[in-house]
Design a protein around this motif. Structure first.
Motif, short mmCIF file in Angstrom:
data_model
loop_
_atom_site.label_atom_id
_atom_site.label_comp_id
_atom_site.label_asym_id
_atom_site.label_seq_id
_atom_site.Cartn_x
_atom_site.Cartn_y
_atom_site.Cartn_z
N LYS A 54 21.17 -19.30 -8.40
CA LYS A 54 20.69 -20.33 -7.49
C LYS A 54 19.50 -21.08 -8.08
N VAL A 55 18.59 -20.34 -8.73
CA VAL A 55 17.45 -21.00 -9.37
C VAL A 55 17.92 -21.95 -10.47
N ALA A 56 18.90 -21.51 -11.27
CA ALA A 56 19.42 -22.36 -12.35
C ALA A 56 20.10 -23.60 -11.79
N LEU A 57 20.83 -23.45 -10.69
CA LEU A 57 21.50 -24.61 -10.08
C LEU A 57 20.48 -25.61 -9.55
N GLU A 58 19.45 -25.11 -8.87
CA GLU A 58 18.42 -26.02 -8.36
C GLU A 58 17.68 -26.69 -9.50
N TYR A 59 17.43 -25.95 -10.57
CA TYR A 59 16.68 -26.50 -11.69
C TYR A 59 17.44 -27.62 -12.39
N LEU A 108 6.36 -13.13 -18.03
CA LEU A 108 6.20 -12.97 -16.59
C LEU A 108 5.61 -11.60 -16.30
N ASP A 109 4.61 -11.59 -15.44
CA ASP A 109 3.93 -10.34 -15.11
C ASP A 109 4.94 -9.33 -14.58
N GLN A 110 5.00 -8.16 -15.20
CA GLN A 110 5.96 -7.15 -14.79
C GLN A 110 5.59 -6.46 -13.49
N ASN A 111 4.38 -6.70 -13.00
CA ASN A 111 4.02 -6.17 -11.68
C ASN A 111 4.69 -6.96 -10.57
N GLN A 112 5.15 -8.17 -10.87
CA GLN A 112 5.86 -8.97 -9.89
C GLN A 112 7.35 -8.67 -9.98
N SER A 113 7.99 -8.61 -8.83
CA SER A 113 9.42 -8.35 -8.80
C SER A 113 10.17 -9.57 -9.30
N LEU A 114 11.24 -9.32 -10.04
CA LEU A 114 12.03 -10.39 -10.63
C LEU A 114 13.00 -10.92 -9.56
N VAL A 115 12.53 -11.88 -8.76
CA VAL A 115 13.35 -12.49 -7.71
C VAL A 115 13.32 -13.99 -7.89
N GLU A 171 11.05 -19.21 -9.98
CA GLU A 171 10.75 -20.62 -9.71
C GLU A 171 9.30 -20.94 -10.06
N ASN A 172 8.38 -20.10 -9.63
CA ASN A 172 6.97 -20.34 -9.95
C ASN A 172 6.71 -20.27 -11.44
N PHE A 173 7.38 -19.34 -12.11
CA PHE A 173 7.23 -19.21 -13.56
C PHE A 173 7.70 -20.48 -14.27
N ILE A 174 8.82 -21.03 -13.84
CA ILE A 174 9.36 -22.25 -14.44
C ILE A 174 8.46 -23.44 -14.11
#
Length: 869
Positions: A290-295, A537-544, A549-552
């Motif tokens: 979904k992130v890739a499609l929106e991007y 990407l900070d590994q303390n954050q869950s990969l969701v 989106e924020n990383f991109i």
């Protein structure tokens, strides 16, 4: 004469079984390729496993093949052929450059070579695709699921009215096998529709039509009038026009240019996730899709083409025409969702400041009254230029030293009544984490009146806020509010998205900076080969989805707040006392910049022989220089990353950092030979001021003023920190008081809970006792009723017997009277009288005795019942 001895060679040992005799795999360990071809004639799908008995990879893959064979042996024939035995036909006919090799055959089609990972789940997934290259789509919901997948989808419509199959179906079936043969990853999914109503959803009307679905671009229908309808052409057409929004990378483990070729295309987002291809549901993969499609969704009309009934409603397959799509948009369209924007940076407020006012200037349309139909135009250079001119006229509005708010202003266009310019600015410095001022928060909150080029707009229906406080728009500074939809087309830093299975390729993630101790193998990194940087990407954050989106979005910003990741050498462990200090990535700033000493730094590499020859010179230099004022250090550039401003392309390189001017580093001249005298002259020349230019009073005054300025600035910063600390202490005290009150309340509630539980138990026990008493009394009443009924029945019987006795007595009395009248002897009369009296007395006695027995029995029972009560 002596004859020359003949060469003696030892014959090779006879081959033995490579697979177990109980295995589902037929092992042709003598390389009987002709027998393998005979076996293939009787099976629909056959897997050939060509191996060499000595090959370690063949031995490792043997167990994986056996696992797959144990699951699919009833549908697929598994044949293993030894292609190393020199007497076998396989060695004579096949010439493989590596082992093992897997070939699949679907009836007469093949071979289809498998080049993926030698893992059971991946091999089984590929075999299942060869078994069923076409997916039957029977309903609209299945069509939605098929098209919503991240992999490109090709759909063919065939009406099965002819026998045995419609024209073109076998060609389409073969094209699916061709795609597996050309791309072993199987990135194109083939489906077939037989229902005409389902086919009309994707504009397929005629039988034999082929449809290629694309998410971000226009979907295509196979041009039969231009290209011949052959399997090769269909496969070629699908591969050339497919849409690769996100791609799997599966390095085979040997030397290859796979990663290099992909990273050369531009910045890449590498996402590592644990993946099992046999699972039907992949929630994390769906979020990434979904992130890739929106991007990549650059077509603005797709927002109106969504299907709200489906989880992936961005597919344009079920949308109507462009006119209908625009009709679905609401009439109240104050601000377009996709404005043309440009980033503007105002000049520094001071020459030594790193603070900027960064503004996002956007060209918007349809403000106020809307004409019949306004289509969102592409970014026009003239409009951007006019917007910039209007903005610089109002530059003083946004010029502030430090601003904690986002300021927005609206400048009406001079040549169009339906256009205006929006400028939203915020102060940004090197410590700021995220540039706030995006379209989503600013352009979707039309509540407050907007200043319009010095004029007030009385109609506030479509107005935009003039100044927004940070708390209203920024609930979390770490979450950027920029809209990611179509971001790949609105920035020059477009990302290519790649997926890697962390179960197989976690070593690549560790090389990029992933933690080795983590249990959840999820990791994401952006690698920019051109700029020679990468971000983690900070590994303390869950990969969701929101995190990605924020990383991109942070990477796409002009002033990216992402911190470059530097790879350190974990194997560097030296004693505390060393003559030459070894510098790593983590200690670079501490040793070089934050140190109050003069630092001489040597860039070297382990493979550099000339660098190793300089070690004794640097050791002598470190012993000569006073350790309180000088530090001699070195850094291995092959094991450590360095900031870009301190990179070098030549080894060895020597830099000198004066203690008062660390930012003015000096490079040792390349034309001078590196020896001890030259190094000493170089250091002494740049470590202090030249005697020909002594510091004057004016110089000293400037230096003192500068120092006073630094001191005052530090005092202000300290005062601010103290005020913040006091505020934090107050908040901490308040929180402690609230927590103590909450704890007391919790204890009181616990006590009440225990009391209520005790009362509940007592009431429950009392209720059980009452129920037992009630059951006992009820049983006694039933027994008493039965006894009374028996007494009533006995009384009725006695009454009947009493009546019979009376009748008997009366009849006897009549007989006696009649006998008295008859003249009989007196003696016989007396005898009869006595007999009658005796019988009467006997009957009366018997009757009386029976009555007494019947009366005594109920009385006794009643008395015993009363006594029991």
């Amino acid at each position: 004469s002596c004859s020359r001895a003949k060469d003696v060679t030892m014959p090779a040992k006879l081959p033995v079984n490579f697979f177990s005799t109980r295995s589902a795999v037929i092992d042709l360990f003598r390389g009987q390729l002709d027998y393998a071809d005979q076996l293939r004639q009787d099976s629909e799908v056959v897997l050939y496993f060509f191996y060499a008995p000595w090959c370690g990879q063949s031995i490792a893959a043997r167990e994986e093949i056996e696992r797959v064979a144990s699951r699919l042996s009833d549908q697929v024939l598994f044949v293993a052929v030894n292609c190393w035995w020199n007497q076998g036909k396989c060695r004579k006919q096949k010439h493989f450059f590596y082992f093992p090799v897997i070939h699949l055959y679907h009836r007469s089609f093949g071979p289809i070579e498998y080049k993926g990972p030698m893992s059971a789940v991946y091999i089984e997934k590929f075999v299942r695709r060869v078994m069923t290259p076409l997916l039957y789509i029977s309903s609209r919901s299945k069509l939605l699921d098929f098209l919503s997948n991240y992999e490109p989808g090709v759909v063919g419509f065939f009406e099965f009215n002819a026998s045995p199959q419609p024209p073109g179906y076998l060609t389409f079936f073969t094209s699916a096998l061709h795609s597996l043969k050309k791309d072993y990853l199987g990135t194109i999914r083939f489906g077939v529709v037989t229902d005409k109503r389902v086919a009309e959803e994707i504009s397929l009307v005629h039988s034999g039509s082929v449809y290629l679905h694309r998410h971000a671009n226009t979907s295509l229908i196979y041009p039969k009038d231009i290209m011949n309808f052959t399997a090769e052409n269909i496969c070629k057409w699908a591969l050339e026009n497919r849409e690769m929004l996100i791609r799997w990378l599966r390095p085979h483990g040997g030397k290859s240019l796979l990663l290099n070729n992909e990273l050369k295309k531009g910045p890449a987002l590498l996402i590592f996730i644990p993946y099992n291809p046999l699972e039907e549901i992949h929630p994390l993969l769906d979020e990434i899709t979904k992130v890739a499609l929106e991007y990549h969704k650059c077509n603005k009309s797709q927002a109106a083409e969504a299907d709200p009934q489906h989880r992936d409603s961005d597919s344009p397959a079920f949308a109507s025409s462009g006119t209908d799509a625009h009709l679905k948009l609401p009439e109240a369209f104050p601000i377009t969702k996709y404005p043309c924007c440009n980033t503007v940076v105002l000049p520094h407020w001071h020459s030594i400041s790193r603070t900027h006012n960064v503004c996002e200037l956007c060209v918007n349309q349809t403000l106020g009254v809307k004409p019949n139909k306004v289509h969102v135009p592409h970014c026009n250079f003239l409009e951007i230029e006019a917007a910039l001119d209007s903005f610089y006229l109002q530059e003083h509005t946004f010029f502030q030293v430090i601003s904690n708010t986002i300021e927005c202003s609206n400048f009406l266009s001079f040549y169009s009544p339906f256009s205006y310019y929006t400028a939203c600015c915020r102060t940004v410095n090197r410590h700021f984490l995220s540039f706030i001022g995006s379209e989503k928060t600013i352009f979707q909150t039309p509540k407050v009146a907007f200043s319009s080029h010095g004029k007030k707009d009385n109609n506030t229906q479509f107005s935009i806020p003039h100044i927004e406080d940070r708390n209203c728009f920024i609930p979390d500074l770490n979450i950027s509010s920029m809209n990611i939809t179509g971001l790949s087309c609105r920035t020059n830093k477009t990302l290519n998205l790649y997926l890697l299975d962390s179960n197989l390729f976690w070593i690549y993630a560790e090389r990029l900076g992933a933690s080795r101790s983590t249990h959840l193998k999820e990791f994401a990194a952006i690698v920019d080969l051109k700029e020679e940087v990468h971000y983690v990407l900070d590994q303390n954050q869950s990969l969701v989805g929101p995190t990605l989106e924020n990383f991109i979005k942070n990477f796409s910003l002009l002033y990216s707040p992402l911190k470059r990741h530097l790879v350190d050498d974990p194997s560097v462990h030296f004693p505390e006392e060393r003559v030459v200090t070894e510098v790593t990535t983590n200690t670079f700033h501490e040793t070089v910049f934050r140190s109050a000493k003069n630092v001489l730094l040597l860039y070297y590499a382990q493979w550099c022989g000339f660098c190793a020859s300089l070690n004794h010179i640097f050791i002598q230099l470190a012993r000569l220089l006073p350790p309180d004022n000088f530090t001699v250090a070195r850094i291995d550039v092959t094991r450590n990353d360095l900031p870009w401003e301190f990179m070098t392309d030549r080894l060895p390189t020597i830099l000198f950092f004066p203690h008062q001017r660390k930012e003015q580093s000096v490079k040792f001249p390349e034309d001078l030979s590196v020896n001890l005298p030259n190094l000493l002259k170089f250091i002494l020349h740049h470590s202090s001021l030249s005697p020909s230019e002594p510091c004057t009073k004016e110089c000293l005054h400037k230096e003192s003023v500068l120092q006073q300025g630094h001191i005052s600035h530090l005092e202000r910063e300290i005062q601010k920190l103290r005020s913040e600390i006091s505020a934090l202490h107050q908040a901490h005290d308040q929180l402690e008081a609230q927590l103590s009150e909450a704890r007391r309340e919790e204890q009181r509630l616990q006590q009440q809970k225990h009391t209520l539980e005790k009362q509940h138990k007592t009431l429950q026990l009392h209720s059980e006792q009452l129920q037992a008493t009630y059951d006992q009394k009820n049983q006694e009443l039933l027994e008493m009723a039965e006894k009374l009924q028996e007494l009533a029945d006995a009384s009725e019987n006695l009454l009947k017997e009493n009546a019979l006795l009376r009748i008997l007595v009366a009849s006897r009395g009549g007989k006696l009277q009649s006998k008295d009248e008859i003249t009989e002897p007196l003696q016989s009369e007396q005898t009869l009288s006595e007999d009658h009296d005796a019988s009467l007395s006997t009957a009366s006695a018997a009757l009386e005795e029976k009555r007494i027995d019947n009366i005594d029995t109920p009385e006794t029972e009643h008395t015993s019942g009363n006594r029991t009560e």
